[in-house]
Scaffold this motif. Sequence first.
Motif, PDB file in Angstrom:
ATOM      1  N   TYR A  48       0.834  -1.214   0.000  1.00 22.29           N
ATOM      2  CA  TYR A  48       0.000   0.000   0.000  1.00 22.29           C
ATOM      3  C   TYR A  48       0.862   1.255   0.000  1.00 22.29           C
ATOM      4  CZ  TYR A  48      -3.666  -3.309   0.894  1.00 22.29           C
ATOM      5  OH  TYR A  48      -4.521  -4.367   0.784  1.00 22.29           O
ATOM      6  N   LEU A  49       1.888   1.263   0.823  1.00 25.77           N
ATOM      7  CA  LEU A  49       2.771   2.440   0.881  1.00 25.77           C
ATOM      8  C   LEU A  49       3.335   2.735  -0.512  1.00 25.77           C
ATOM      9  CD1 LEU A  49       4.730   1.638   4.185  1.00 25.77           C
ATOM     10  CD2 LEU A  49       2.906   3.328   3.905  1.00 25.77           C
ATOM     11  N   HIS A  50       3.651   1.687  -1.238  1.00 26.81           N
ATOM     12  CA  HIS A  50       4.247   1.888  -2.567  1.00 26.81           C
ATOM     13  C   HIS A  50       3.236   2.381  -3.602  1.00 26.81           C
ATOM     14  CE1 HIS A  50       8.366   0.949  -1.814  1.00 26.81           C
ATOM     15  NE2 HIS A  50       8.098  -0.244  -1.321  1.00 26.81           N
ATOM     16  N   HIS A  51       1.973   2.532  -3.206  1.00 31.26           N
ATOM     17  CA  HIS A  51       1.019   3.206  -4.105  1.00 31.26           C
ATOM     18  C   HIS A  51       1.425   4.654  -4.291  1.00 31.26           C
ATOM     19  CE1 HIS A  51      -2.838   0.593  -3.855  1.00 31.26           C
ATOM     20  NE2 HIS A  51      -1.752  -0.152  -3.835  1.00 31.26           N
ATOM     21  N   GLY A  52       2.171   5.177  -3.342  1.00 32.62           N
ATOM     22  CA  GLY A  52       2.521   6.604  -3.394  1.00 32.62           C
ATOM     23  C   GLY A  52       4.001   6.801  -3.160  1.00 32.62           C
ATOM     24  N   LEU A  53       4.310   8.008  -2.741  1.00 36.84           N
ATOM     25  CA  LEU A  53       5.708   8.356  -2.473  1.00 36.84           C
ATOM     26  C   LEU A  53       5.904   8.274  -0.957  1.00 36.84           C
ATOM     27  CD1 LEU A  53       7.733   9.327  -4.544  1.00 36.84           C
ATOM     28  CD2 LEU A  53       7.147  11.665  -3.903  1.00 36.84           C
ATOM     29  N   LYS A  93      16.172  -0.257   9.044  1.00 32.07           N
ATOM     30  CA  LYS A  93      16.292  -0.808   7.679  1.00 32.07           C
ATOM     31  C   LYS A  93      14.975  -0.673   6.920  1.00 32.07           C
ATOM     32  CE  LYS A  93      20.020  -4.022   7.241  1.00 32.07           C
ATOM     33  NZ  LYS A  93      20.467  -4.952   8.317  1.00 32.07           N
ATOM     34  N   LEU A  94      13.884  -0.740   7.660  1.00 28.76           N
ATOM     35  CA  LEU A  94      12.566  -0.630   7.020  1.00 28.76           C
ATOM     36  C   LEU A  94      12.307   0.824   6.617  1.00 28.76           C
ATOM     37  CD1 LEU A  94      10.719  -2.956   9.546  1.00 28.76           C
ATOM     38  CD2 LEU A  94      11.345  -3.520   7.192  1.00 28.76           C
ATOM     39  N   TYR A  95      12.565   1.748   7.538  1.00 28.83           N
ATOM     40  CA  TYR A  95      12.393   3.173   7.203  1.00 28.83           C
ATOM     41  C   TYR A  95      13.269   3.543   6.002  1.00 28.83           C
ATOM     42  CZ  TYR A  95      10.156   3.857  11.829  1.00 28.83           C
ATOM     43  OH  TYR A  95       9.331   3.802  12.928  1.00 28.83           O
ATOM     44  N   ALA A  96      14.437   2.929   5.940  1.00 28.82           N
ATOM     45  CA  ALA A  96      15.392   3.282   4.878  1.00 28.82           C
ATOM     46  C   ALA A  96      14.890   2.871   3.490  1.00 28.82           C
ATOM     47  CB  ALA A  96      16.744   2.645   5.164  1.00 28.82           C
ATOM     48  N   GLN A  97      13.804   2.137   3.434  1.00 27.47           N
ATOM     49  CA  GLN A  97      13.238   1.777   2.131  1.00 27.47           C
ATOM     50  C   GLN A  97      12.375   2.889   1.539  1.00 27.47           C
ATOM     51  OE1 GLN A  97      11.450  -2.205   1.989  1.00 27.47           O
ATOM     52  NE2 GLN A  97      12.652  -2.737   3.786  1.00 27.47           N
ATOM     53  N   ALA A  98      12.268   4.000   2.251  1.00 29.58           N
ATOM     54  CA  ALA A  98      11.457   5.127   1.751  1.00 29.58           C
ATOM     55  C   ALA A  98      12.060   5.694   0.470  1.00 29.58           C
ATOM     56  CB  ALA A  98      11.404   6.217   2.824  1.00 29.58           C
ATOM     57  N   ASP A  99      11.234   6.387  -0.302  1.00 30.49           N
ATOM     58  CA  ASP A  99      11.724   7.037  -1.528  1.00 30.49           C
ATOM     59  C   ASP A  99      12.502   8.309  -1.202  1.00 30.49           C
ATOM     60  OD1 ASP A  99      10.223   5.294  -3.384  1.00 30.49           O
ATOM     61  OD2 ASP A  99       8.477   6.205  -2.416  1.00 30.49           O
ATOM     62  N   ILE A 100      12.075   8.975  -0.131  1.00 34.00           N
ATOM     63  CA  ILE A 100      12.687  10.255   0.252  1.00 34.00           C
ATOM     64  C   ILE A 100      13.031  10.183   1.728  1.00 34.00           C
ATOM     65  CG2 ILE A 100      12.174  12.714   0.695  1.00 34.00           C
ATOM     66  CD1 ILE A 100      10.405  12.704  -1.776  1.00 34.00           C
ATOM     67  N   LYS A 151      13.155  15.346  -7.315  1.00 38.99           N
ATOM     68  CA  LYS A 151      14.354  14.521  -7.516  1.00 38.99           C
ATOM     69  C   LYS A 151      14.006  13.042  -7.688  1.00 38.99           C
ATOM     70  CE  LYS A 151      17.022  17.605  -4.539  1.00 38.99           C
ATOM     71  NZ  LYS A 151      17.690  17.711  -3.244  1.00 38.99           N
ATOM     72  N   VAL A 152      12.818  12.660  -7.212  1.00 39.66           N
ATOM     73  CA  VAL A 152      12.471  11.236  -7.313  1.00 39.66           C
ATOM     74  C   VAL A 152      11.331  10.960  -8.299  1.00 39.66           C
ATOM     75  CG1 VAL A 152      13.352  10.552  -5.050  1.00 39.66           C
ATOM     76  CG2 VAL A 152      11.014  11.386  -5.232  1.00 39.66           C
ATOM     77  N   ILE A 153      10.685  12.030  -8.759  1.00 41.03           N
ATOM     78  CA  ILE A 153       9.614  11.831  -9.739  1.00 41.03           C
ATOM     79  C   ILE A 153      10.012  12.525 -11.025  1.00 41.03           C
ATOM     80  CG2 ILE A 153       7.225  12.334 -10.344  1.00 41.03           C
ATOM     81  CD1 ILE A 153       6.406  12.106  -7.610  1.00 41.03           C
ATOM     82  N   LYS A 154       9.927  11.789 -12.103  1.00 41.24           N
ATOM     83  CA  LYS A 154      10.233  12.418 -13.396  1.00 41.24           C
ATOM     84  C   LYS A 154       9.021  13.227 -13.849  1.00 41.24           C
ATOM     85  CE  LYS A 154      13.373   8.936 -15.173  1.00 41.24           C
ATOM     86  NZ  LYS A 154      12.946   7.546 -14.994  1.00 41.24           N
ATOM     87  N   PRO A 155       9.228  14.458 -14.368  1.00 39.73           N
ATOM     88  CA  PRO A 155       8.092  15.205 -14.879  1.00 39.73           C
ATOM     89  C   PRO A 155       7.446  14.431 -16.041  1.00 39.73           C
ATOM     90  CG  PRO A 155      10.137  16.466 -15.079  1.00 39.73           C
ATOM     91  CD  PRO A 155      10.502  15.122 -14.550  1.00 39.73           C
ATOM     92  N   GLU A 156       6.122  14.595 -16.164  1.00 36.00           N
ATOM     93  CA  GLU A 156       5.408  13.874 -17.224  1.00 36.00           C
ATOM     94  C   GLU A 156       5.891  14.366 -18.587  1.00 36.00           C
ATOM     95  OE1 GLU A 156       0.793  12.530 -17.823  1.00 36.00           O
ATOM     96  OE2 GLU A 156       1.250  14.450 -16.913  1.00 36.00           O
TER      97      GLU A 156
END
Length: 185
Positions: A97-102, A144-151, A174-179
Motif C-alpha cells: 500500500y505504501l508503494h502506491h505513493g511516495l 532498515k525498514l524506514y530506509a526503504q522510503a523514496d525520500i 528529484k524522485v519523480i520524473k516530470p510527465e
Amino acid sequence: MNNILRGINLYLIGMMGAGKTTVGRLLAQQLGYRFFDTDALIEQAAGGQSINEIFATAGEEAFREIESQVLAELSAYTKLAISTGGGIVLRQKNWSYLHHGLIVWLDVPVELLMTRLAEDSTRPLLKDANPQKKLEMLLEQRRKLYAQADIRVTADASLTPEQVAARVIEEIPKVIKPEVTAADN
Ligand SMILES: Nc1ncnc2c1ncn2[C@@H]1O[C@H](COP(=O)(O)OP(=O)(O)O)[C@@H](O)[C@H]1O
Ligand SMILES: O=C(O)C1=C[C@@H](OP(=O)(O)O)[C@@H](O)[C@H](O)C1
Ligand SMILES: [Mg+2]
C-alpha cells in the motif's frame, strides 16, 4: 509541484515524535491535498477509543490489524497526504500500500524524539521504565525498514515543521520524473 506529483499520495513514515502528524498536515495544505492520519482513523474505527485504550484492551496485534485495514482503504484514493504511525513499516503487507505513493521518512535523532515526547502520555509503547532505551531499540529494529522510503529528510532541532515540509517538497522532483507531454516530443 502538483504538475510533478500528479495526485500521487504522500506517505510519511518514521519514529514516534518525528513530526509525521504535524508535517503531514502542512504538506496537505501546501499541495492542496487532503490530510489523513492513520492513528486518528484507527481511533474512529475503534468507536472513539484512544490508541492507549486500544493497546490496553485489544492489544498491539489488534491495533496493527486495524492499522493495515485503514491503510488499505486510504490507498484507494489519490491526492492524499497520509501520516502513518511509527510501526506501519513492520508488516510486509503494508508496503504494497505504501508503494502506491511516495514514501517519505522523517529521520530524527532519538535524543530529539525524547525531548519532544518527554511529557507525552499518548504513546503506549513508551510507557516504559526507560523510554529512551525503548526508542533506541525500536529504531534499531526499524531503521532498515524506514530506509526503504523514496525520500529521507533528516531533521534536527533547528528545523521548524514548516522547514521540514519545505525540505520534503524540495526532494519530490528529484524522485519523480516530470510527465512527458506531447508538446515535449
Ligand atoms: N519540527 C518540529 N519542531 C519542533 N517540534 C516539533 C516538530 N515536529 C513535531 N514537533 C512536535 O513534536 C511532537 C510530536 O510530533 P508529531 O507530529 O505528533 O509526531 P509523530 O506523528 O511523528 O509521532 C508534537 O508535540 C509536535 O508539536
Ligand atoms: O511506533 C509505533 O509503533 C507507534 C506509533 C504511534 O504513532 P506516531 O508515530 O504518530 O507517534 C502509534 O501508531 C502507536 O502508538 C504505535
Ligand atoms: Mg502521529
